[in-house]
Design a protein around this motif. Structure first.
Motif, PDB file in Angstrom:
ATOM      1  N   ARG A  22       7.410 -12.635  -7.001  1.00  0.00           N
ATOM      2  CA  ARG A  22       7.499 -14.005  -6.527  1.00  0.00           C
ATOM      3  C   ARG A  22       6.102 -14.558  -6.226  1.00  0.00           C
ATOM      4  NH1 ARG A  22      11.690 -13.556  -8.514  1.00  0.00           N
ATOM      5  NH2 ARG A  22      13.761 -13.455  -7.544  1.00  0.00           N
ATOM      6  N   ASP A  23       5.956 -15.852  -6.420  1.00  0.00           N
ATOM      7  CA  ASP A  23       4.722 -16.544  -6.034  1.00  0.00           C
ATOM      8  C   ASP A  23       4.882 -16.889  -4.560  1.00  0.00           C
ATOM      9  OD1 ASP A  23       2.332 -17.835  -6.088  1.00  0.00           O
ATOM     10  OD2 ASP A  23       2.964 -19.466  -7.397  1.00  0.00           O
ATOM     11  N   MET A  24       4.288 -16.068  -3.695  1.00  0.00           N
ATOM     12  CA  MET A  24       4.551 -16.159  -2.259  1.00  0.00           C
ATOM     13  C   MET A  24       3.653 -17.187  -1.574  1.00  0.00           C
ATOM     14  SD  MET A  24       7.082 -14.145  -1.952  1.00  0.00           S
ATOM     15  CE  MET A  24       7.218 -14.248  -0.170  1.00  0.00           C
ATOM     16  N   ARG A  25       4.234 -17.814  -0.531  1.00  0.00           N
ATOM     17  CA  ARG A  25       3.504 -18.798   0.256  1.00  0.00           C
ATOM     18  C   ARG A  25       3.556 -18.487   1.748  1.00  0.00           C
ATOM     19  NH1 ARG A  25       1.420 -19.498  -3.899  1.00  0.00           N
ATOM     20  NH2 ARG A  25       1.567 -21.309  -5.268  1.00  0.00           N
ATOM     21  N   HIS A  26       4.408 -17.568   2.144  1.00  0.00           N
ATOM     22  CA  HIS A  26       4.566 -17.209   3.555  1.00  0.00           C
ATOM     23  C   HIS A  26       4.130 -15.756   3.741  1.00  0.00           C
ATOM     24  CE1 HIS A  26       7.352 -20.558   2.817  1.00  0.00           C
ATOM     25  NE2 HIS A  26       7.145 -20.889   4.085  1.00  0.00           N
ATOM     26  N   PHE A  27       3.181 -15.522   4.643  1.00  0.00           N
ATOM     27  CA  PHE A  27       2.599 -14.196   4.817  1.00  0.00           C
ATOM     28  C   PHE A  27       2.561 -13.786   6.284  1.00  0.00           C
ATOM     29  CE2 PHE A  27       0.894 -15.772   0.839  1.00  0.00           C
ATOM     30  CZ  PHE A  27       0.945 -14.662   0.007  1.00  0.00           C
ATOM     31  N   LEU A  28       2.503 -12.467   6.484  1.00  0.00           N
ATOM     32  CA  LEU A  28       2.235 -11.896   7.793  1.00  0.00           C
ATOM     33  C   LEU A  28       0.749 -11.525   7.846  1.00  0.00           C
ATOM     34  CD1 LEU A  28       5.334  -9.497   8.043  1.00  0.00           C
ATOM     35  CD2 LEU A  28       5.089 -11.792   9.035  1.00  0.00           C
ATOM     36  N   PRO A  29       0.126 -11.568   9.010  1.00  0.00           N
ATOM     37  CA  PRO A  29      -1.308 -11.275   9.103  1.00  0.00           C
ATOM     38  C   PRO A  29      -1.649  -9.786   9.102  1.00  0.00           C
ATOM     39  CG  PRO A  29      -0.451 -11.834  11.264  1.00  0.00           C
ATOM     40  CD  PRO A  29       0.690 -12.027  10.301  1.00  0.00           C
ATOM     41  N   THR A  30      -0.652  -8.935   8.949  1.00  0.00           N
ATOM     42  CA  THR A  30      -0.882  -7.490   8.973  1.00  0.00           C
ATOM     43  C   THR A  30      -1.947  -7.082   7.955  1.00  0.00           C
ATOM     44  OG1 THR A  30       1.472  -7.244   9.487  1.00  0.00           O
ATOM     45  CG2 THR A  30       0.248  -5.244   8.883  1.00  0.00           C
ATOM     46  N   PRO A  31      -2.985  -6.370   8.369  1.00  0.00           N
ATOM     47  CA  PRO A  31      -4.032  -5.967   7.420  1.00  0.00           C
ATOM     48  C   PRO A  31      -3.493  -5.049   6.323  1.00  0.00           C
ATOM     49  CG  PRO A  31      -4.787  -5.724   9.690  1.00  0.00           C
ATOM     50  CD  PRO A  31      -3.305  -5.966   9.755  1.00  0.00           C
ATOM     51  N   ILE A  32      -4.127  -5.107   5.174  1.00  0.00           N
ATOM     52  CA  ILE A  32      -3.802  -4.229   4.050  1.00  0.00           C
ATOM     53  C   ILE A  32      -4.854  -3.131   3.988  1.00  0.00           C
ATOM     54  CG2 ILE A  32      -3.629  -4.079   1.535  1.00  0.00           C
ATOM     55  CD1 ILE A  32      -2.685  -6.911   1.472  1.00  0.00           C
ATOM     56  N   PRO A  33      -4.460  -1.873   3.893  1.00  0.00           N
ATOM     57  CA  PRO A  33      -5.452  -0.800   3.782  1.00  0.00           C
ATOM     58  C   PRO A  33      -6.359  -1.020   2.562  1.00  0.00           C
ATOM     59  CG  PRO A  33      -3.272   0.097   4.201  1.00  0.00           C
ATOM     60  CD  PRO A  33      -3.073  -1.356   3.915  1.00  0.00           C
ATOM     61  N   PRO A  34      -7.655  -0.814   2.706  1.00  0.00           N
ATOM     62  CA  PRO A  34      -8.579  -1.043   1.586  1.00  0.00           C
ATOM     63  C   PRO A  34      -8.198  -0.278   0.328  1.00  0.00           C
ATOM     64  CG  PRO A  34      -9.787  -0.701   3.625  1.00  0.00           C
ATOM     65  CD  PRO A  34      -8.356  -0.385   3.930  1.00  0.00           C
ATOM     66  N   GLU A  35      -7.696   0.953   0.490  1.00  0.00           N
ATOM     67  CA  GLU A  35      -7.345   1.733  -0.690  1.00  0.00           C
ATOM     68  C   GLU A  35      -6.156   1.137  -1.424  1.00  0.00           C
ATOM     69  OE1 GLU A  35      -5.472   3.766   2.965  1.00  0.00           O
ATOM     70  OE2 GLU A  35      -7.377   2.778   2.426  1.00  0.00           O
ATOM     71  N   GLN A  36      -5.263   0.459  -0.699  1.00  0.00           N
ATOM     72  CA  GLN A  36      -4.126  -0.191  -1.349  1.00  0.00           C
ATOM     73  C   GLN A  36      -4.596  -1.398  -2.166  1.00  0.00           C
ATOM     74  OE1 GLN A  36      -1.127  -2.084   1.174  1.00  0.00           O
ATOM     75  NE2 GLN A  36       0.475  -1.271  -0.170  1.00  0.00           N
ATOM     76  N   LEU A  37      -5.453  -2.207  -1.578  1.00  0.00           N
ATOM     77  CA  LEU A  37      -6.000  -3.345  -2.308  1.00  0.00           C
ATOM     78  C   LEU A  37      -6.747  -2.880  -3.551  1.00  0.00           C
ATOM     79  CD1 LEU A  37      -6.522  -6.414  -2.396  1.00  0.00           C
ATOM     80  CD2 LEU A  37      -8.595  -5.996  -1.057  1.00  0.00           C
ATOM     81  N   MET A  38      -7.478  -1.778  -3.422  1.00  0.00           N
ATOM     82  CA  MET A  38      -8.219  -1.256  -4.564  1.00  0.00           C
ATOM     83  C   MET A  38      -7.274  -0.801  -5.676  1.00  0.00           C
ATOM     84  SD  MET A  38     -11.120  -0.931  -5.895  1.00  0.00           S
ATOM     85  CE  MET A  38     -12.050  -1.386  -4.427  1.00  0.00           C
ATOM     86  N   ARG A  39      -6.099  -0.284  -5.329  1.00  0.00           N
ATOM     87  CA  ARG A  39      -5.125   0.103  -6.355  1.00  0.00           C
ATOM     88  C   ARG A  39      -4.703  -1.115  -7.167  1.00  0.00           C
ATOM     89  NH1 ARG A  39      -2.992   3.536  -2.312  1.00  0.00           N
ATOM     90  NH2 ARG A  39      -1.293   2.104  -1.802  1.00  0.00           N
TER      91      ARG A  39
END
Length: 229
Positions: A22-39
């Motif tokens: 889905r093209d999301m527009r509503h988010f939670l501010p919970t941080p994303i682990p750097p290794e997950q973003l890198m994946r």
């Protein structure tokens, strides 16, 4: 059985990610682990590209002031878009079109400079650099959805303005601002469909045979509804 195919559960997972992206527009501010973003970025970097040119570049926006500046520019463009829509402007202004200030991560995706050097596959269709980068964004999107992370593609901006804000070299071009983060829930259908902005076309309107506009055979399965693996 095709010896190259994935297991049934793996195939189901691929189709599920495609159907529930889905093209999301509503988010939670919970941080994303750097290794997950890198994946997700690695998944994007494994996308196909014409002539293997790999034209995509990613800029992670970590400066809060820069994020606010980009958001302000997008909001300005939102107002201009509303004016251009004429009679649909009021309906448009009621839509939530971005989540740039709420998402955990904001990424800019751009096309690199010097793309004119890549002729392989682009002599008659130079826009294939954009097509290649779009494949990279789709890879990112599907990988994120598989891990339960939402992504929203923001395209309401002036490319030259954003290029200058991000100090991108002359000849490069930003094509997307990606909002990335955890969500409370994924929309059950595309948001613009839920908001009655438009609906998904039946396959019979987009699939032709031999000639443009010539309908596919009558025995072609009609899949106006989402295909289930």
């Amino acid at each position: 059985m095709n010896p190259h195919q994935f297991s049934e559960s793996e195939i189901a997972g691929v189709y599920r990610a495609i159907n529930q992206r889905r093209d999301m527009r509503h988010f939670l501010p919970t941080p994303i682990p750097p290794e997950q973003l890198m994946r997700f970025i690695k998944a994007a970097h494994h996308a196909p590209s014409v002539g293997y040119m790999q034209p995509w570049r990613f800029v992670r926006i970590t400066d809060p002031a820069l994020r606010r500046d980009l958001h302000s520019h997008v909001n300005d463009e939102r107002l201009l878009t509303a004016q251009a829509l004429g009679e649909r402007s009021d309906s448009f202004m009621q839509l939530k079109v971005e989540g740039m200030l709420a998402c955990a991560e904001l990424l800019a995706v751009g096309l690199t400079d010097g793309r004119e050097k890549h002729v392989f596959g682009r002599r008659t269709m130079p826009e294939m650099d954009l097509a290649s980068a779009s494949c990279a964004i789709q890879n990112f999107w599907l990988a994120a959805r598989a891990e339960g992370i939402g992504v929203g593609w923001v395209s309401m901006f002036d490319p030259e303005v954003v290029r200058e804000k991000l100090k991108m070299p002359f000849g490069s071009r930003p094509i997307a601002l990606l909002c990335v983060g955890e969500v409370e829930q994924f929309y059950p259908a595309p948001m613009l469909e839920l908001e009655k902005w438009d609906s998904r076309r039946p396959l019979s309107e987009v699939l032709f045979e031999n000639n443009w506009g010539e309908s596919a055979p009558a025995d072609t399965p009609e899949t106006a509804k989402e295909i289930k693996p």
